[in-house]
Design a protein around this motif. Structure first.
Motif, PDB file in Angstrom:
ATOM      1  N   ARG A 298      42.898  45.271  37.430  1.00 54.49           N
ATOM      2  CA  ARG A 298      42.859  46.644  36.919  1.00 54.49           C
ATOM      3  C   ARG A 298      41.448  47.235  36.941  1.00 54.49           C
ATOM      4  O   ARG A 298      41.290  48.437  36.830  1.00 54.49           O
ATOM      5  CB  ARG A 298      43.405  46.677  35.493  1.00 54.49           C
TER       6      ARG A 298
ATOM      7  N   ARG B 180      49.872  45.689  43.254  1.00 58.61           N
ATOM      8  CA  ARG B 180      50.100  47.052  42.746  1.00 58.61           C
ATOM      9  C   ARG B 180      49.039  47.436  41.704  1.00 58.61           C
ATOM     10  O   ARG B 180      48.582  48.577  41.669  1.00 58.61           O
ATOM     11  CB  ARG B 180      51.501  47.159  42.148  1.00 58.61           C
ATOM     12  N   GLU B 181      48.667  46.491  40.852  1.00 56.26           N
ATOM     13  CA  GLU B 181      47.633  46.780  39.865  1.00 56.26           C
ATOM     14  C   GLU B 181      46.285  47.014  40.537  1.00 56.26           C
ATOM     15  O   GLU B 181      45.526  47.913  40.159  1.00 56.26           O
ATOM     16  CB  GLU B 181      47.526  45.624  38.866  1.00 56.26           C
TER      17      GLU B 181
ATOM     18  N   ALA C  38      45.738  50.503  42.068  1.00 55.85           N
ATOM     19  CA  ALA C  38      45.467  51.640  41.188  1.00 55.85           C
ATOM     20  C   ALA C  38      43.989  51.996  41.152  1.00 55.85           C
ATOM     21  O   ALA C  38      43.622  53.162  40.966  1.00 55.85           O
ATOM     22  CB  ALA C  38      45.972  51.331  39.779  1.00 55.85           C
TER      23      ALA C  38
ATOM     24  N   ARG D  33      42.571  50.698  49.962  1.00 57.22           N
ATOM     25  CA  ARG D  33      44.016  50.842  49.745  1.00 57.22           C
ATOM     26  C   ARG D  33      44.832  50.321  50.928  1.00 57.22           C
ATOM     27  O   ARG D  33      45.808  49.583  50.724  1.00 57.22           O
ATOM     28  CB  ARG D  33      44.372  52.296  49.430  1.00 57.22           C
TER      29      ARG D  33
END
Length: 700
Positions: free
Chosen positions: A402, A434-435, A438, A446
């Protein structure tokens, strides 16, 4: 005389421009679509990894040290050499283009010519000549003309010598003349004359002559030292032949210049030449310390950074002595990653094993004092790439998905953790990616994560999820590869219709769908799905590289060629005929003509599996196997119900599949020369009145 020796070592009025051995190939590249990179590849990943070019890894480490992220940076428009990279892969030139858009990419690969400094020094000579009041007008004119004639020395095999030297009677005039004669000897490679001439001018009455002579004396020593090691074409052939004692004399001369002129006109160049002198003299440990210091002091976003990285790569990182010379954390980390590489042959046998052992890495801990994040990353990389221990990675790199995507090192650490999760088939892998997504920033982060997710879906047998409405995989190149390789007819049809996707992706979907329907006998579907081809779709882009080429020739299926002698309708009508009766002889021959006339012979890009472990290497979701054009002809040749004219055409085309190379260009099983001869003779003997028999003149 060897004209190209040392690239001038430095420009007379500019800083030294270093040469570099390329640490990767920039001449064209098809990347392996996987995040795991164990060997040097022609493409690079957007995170620190052993398979990256050392220059790329070093620049990432520099940007990380400076606290720079890729946020706001965009992928530059690339030429054909990097057309398959998409937004996931990069090379040294692409990386430079992203960070320094207005600065030409830096890649040099020879030592250049000492004459490179000739033009730059002309203006300085003119200024000094004009400023010297002790010269007569005649001396000033004659000396200026003589300086211009030095260009002939660089073009000729020998120097101009004493030919047409002007007469100088004044003390400063004789100093300028002595400088010109010494420079003439220098550019001609007459080192003894240059050395003696410049040494005599170190105390010349003109300050410009005195300073320049002291500087040129150092250049003379360094050029003389490297000359024995330079081949006929200006390449450094054998470092063992360098005159190390001469290089040390050059270093001493540079020290003498910098002591006398610490802020002199040539001081920046002289400082650069000190590095070259260390390199030539074999002073590798001081050289490594110098590079470590310069790299840490140079702004990572400075346009001078790529040339310095090039020089460091060439003169240090790619040399055998790097291991014993480097002990600073920045260069040591770059070298460690390079030494984790493992090269394999085509059979998967290791031919070059990693040279960095776990015990040696453990002994480096003190070198990374205060950089536990970098040191633990190196340990984790070694565990994965050398020790094949994915679990050790999870212990050394905590989950920080994160927050760990911003800096180059933070991103690299988390990507390595994700790769380890994938190797362990951890059920939480997709959630981890997915985390991490972000917080992804910059142009490559990405897409890197999307590649990881796409592979996760693929390995789970859910490649169709990539194309679901809420899919996080948006990169058109990644999606395009999966459309070509694994997508089902339903996915292809839906993507071709999706107004929300880029037109190129929709063209890939339509092209792939129609090609596979036609080649796998789904003729009714093909006839209906030609409506998916947009008006004005390309027909001339070719079939050479659907991954990288901009235009996709989907228009071939609606506006291609279908006949050049044998009467055929549009391919959609042929397909409709085959849908009603797959055995229709004329339609089968027309299908063969469509493949031939539109360049589909030997087009296997959509039929062959991708390399194991890479994107698109999973189980295809499109049923059926492709039909080879040769199989059409051999079946019709063997069928006694086929009419004489059609059988003659099948024989004619079957023989033509081997012309003129003698190799089968139509796919299917190969036949030997005797069988081709038999086909040819049968065509000529059984069907002599047909136009096809009359056209046939050879067999191959």
């Amino acid at each position: 005389m060897k004209r190209f020796l040392l690239g001038g070592a430095a420009l007379v009025l500019g800083a030294n421009l270093p040469a570099s051995l390329s640490a990767s190939s920039d001449l064209g590249c098809t990347p392996a679509w996987t995040l795991v990179s164990r060997a040097l590849d022609c493409s690079n990943r957007a995170f620190l990894t052993p398979g990256n070019d050392t220059r790329v890894n070093l620049l990432m480490l520099l940007r990380d040290r400076a606290g720079l992220s890729d946020r706001g940076v965009s992928v530059p428009k690339t030429d054909y050499t990097a057309q398959d990279f998409g937004a996931t892969f990069l090379d040294w030139d692409v990386l430079q283009g992203a960070y320094w858009r207005d600065v030409p990419a830096m890649t040099t690969d020879s030592e250049g010519s000492r004459c490179a400094s000739l033009a730059g020094g002309e203006a300085a000579f003119g200024v000094a000549l004009a400023a010297e009041r002790g010269l007569s007008a005649a001396e000033r004119t004659g000396l200026g003309a003589a300086r211009a004639r030095l260009a002939a020395t660089c073009k000729a095999e020998t120097g101009a010598g004493l030919l047409a030297w002007p007469v100088a009677s004044s003390v400063p005039g004789k100093a300028f003349l002595g400088y010109l004669q010494s420079a003439d000897a220098f550019y001609a490679g007459r080192w003894d004359g240059a050395r003696a001439g410049f040494a005599a001018l170190r105390s010349a009455p003109n300050p410009w002559v005195a300073e320049t002579a002291r500087y040129m004396l150092a250049r003379t020593e360094l050029n003389a030292a490297i000359e024995p090691a330079i081949g006929d074409y200006g390449w450094l052939d054998d470092m063992a032949k360098v005159d190390k004692a001469g290089a040390m004399r050059g270093l001493n001369a540079l020290a003498d210049y910098l002591k006398a002129y610490p802020t002199g006109a040539y001081a920046p160049s002289a400082i650069g030449l000190v590095r070259r002198g260390m390199w030539l003299a074999g002073e590798t440990r001081p050289l490594a310390h110098t590079y470590e210091r310069l790299l840490t002091q140079t702004r990572a976003d400075n346009p001078a950074t790529p040339p310095l990285i090039e020089e460091t790569d060439n003169k240090l990182l790619t040399r055998d002595y790097a291991k014993s010379a480097i002990d600073g954390p920045l260069l040591l980390a770059t070298l460690d990653l390079m030494r984790m590489r493992r090269n394999e042959d085509e059979d998967g046998k290791i031919v070059d094993a990693p040279s960095l052992g776990a015990q040696e890495l453990a002994g480096q801990q003190a070198a990374f004092a205060g950089r536990a994040d970098l040191y633990d990353f190196l340990r984790a990389s070694h565990a994965f790439y050398v020790g094949n221990d994915a679990r050790a990675v999870l212990k050394l790199v905590p989950d920080d998905a994160r927050h760990g995507a911003a800096s180059p090192l933070g991103f690299s650490r988390q990507v390595l953790r994700g790769i380890a999760l994938a190797a362990l088939k951890d059920p939480n892998e997709a959630g981890f990616w997915r985390e991490l997504m972000a917080g992804a920033s910059g142009p490559w982060q990405r897409p890197t994560i999307e590649l990881a997710l796409a592979r996760n879906f693929e390995l789970a047998g859910r490649s169709g999820d990539v194309f679901a409405p809420a899919s996080p995989v948006l990169d058109p190149t990644i999606r395009g590869i999966l459309l070509q390789t694994l997508a089902s007819p339903e996915v292809l049809r839906a993507d071709a219709r999706s107004a929300g996707r880029p037109q190129r992706e929709r063209d890939i979907a339509a092209f792939t769908l129609l090609y596979k329907e036609l080649s796998r006998g789904r003729y009714a579907d093909f006839a209906a799905d030609t409506a998916l081809v947009r008006k004005g779709a390309d027909t001339g882009a070719g079939l050479y590289d659907l991954d990288g080429q901009e235009a996709i020739p989907a228009g071939l299926f609606t506006a291609g060629l279908w006949s050049d002698g044998y009467a055929c309708p549009a391919i959609a009508r042929t397909a409709a005929t085959l849908a009603r009766g797959p055995g229709n002889v004329s339609a089968r021959l027309c299908l063969g003509d469509f493949w031939r006339l539109n360049g589909f012979d030997q087009f296997t890009a959509l039929d062959q599996p991708r390399a194991a472990g890479t994107l698109g290497s999973g189980k295809p979701q499109f049923p059926g196997a492709p039909l080879a054009r040769m199989d059409i002809y051999t079946a019709l040749i063997a069928d006694p119900r086929v009419s004489a004219s059609d059988k003659a055409y099948a024989l004619y085309r079957a023989v033509g599949c081997y012309g003129p190379s003698g190799y089968n260009s139509c796919g299917g099983a190969d036949v030997d020369s005797a069988q081709r001869k038999a086909w040819f003779n049968r065509l000529k003997s059984e069907f002599p009145a047909t136009s096809w028999a009359k056209k046939a003149r050879y067999y191959w």
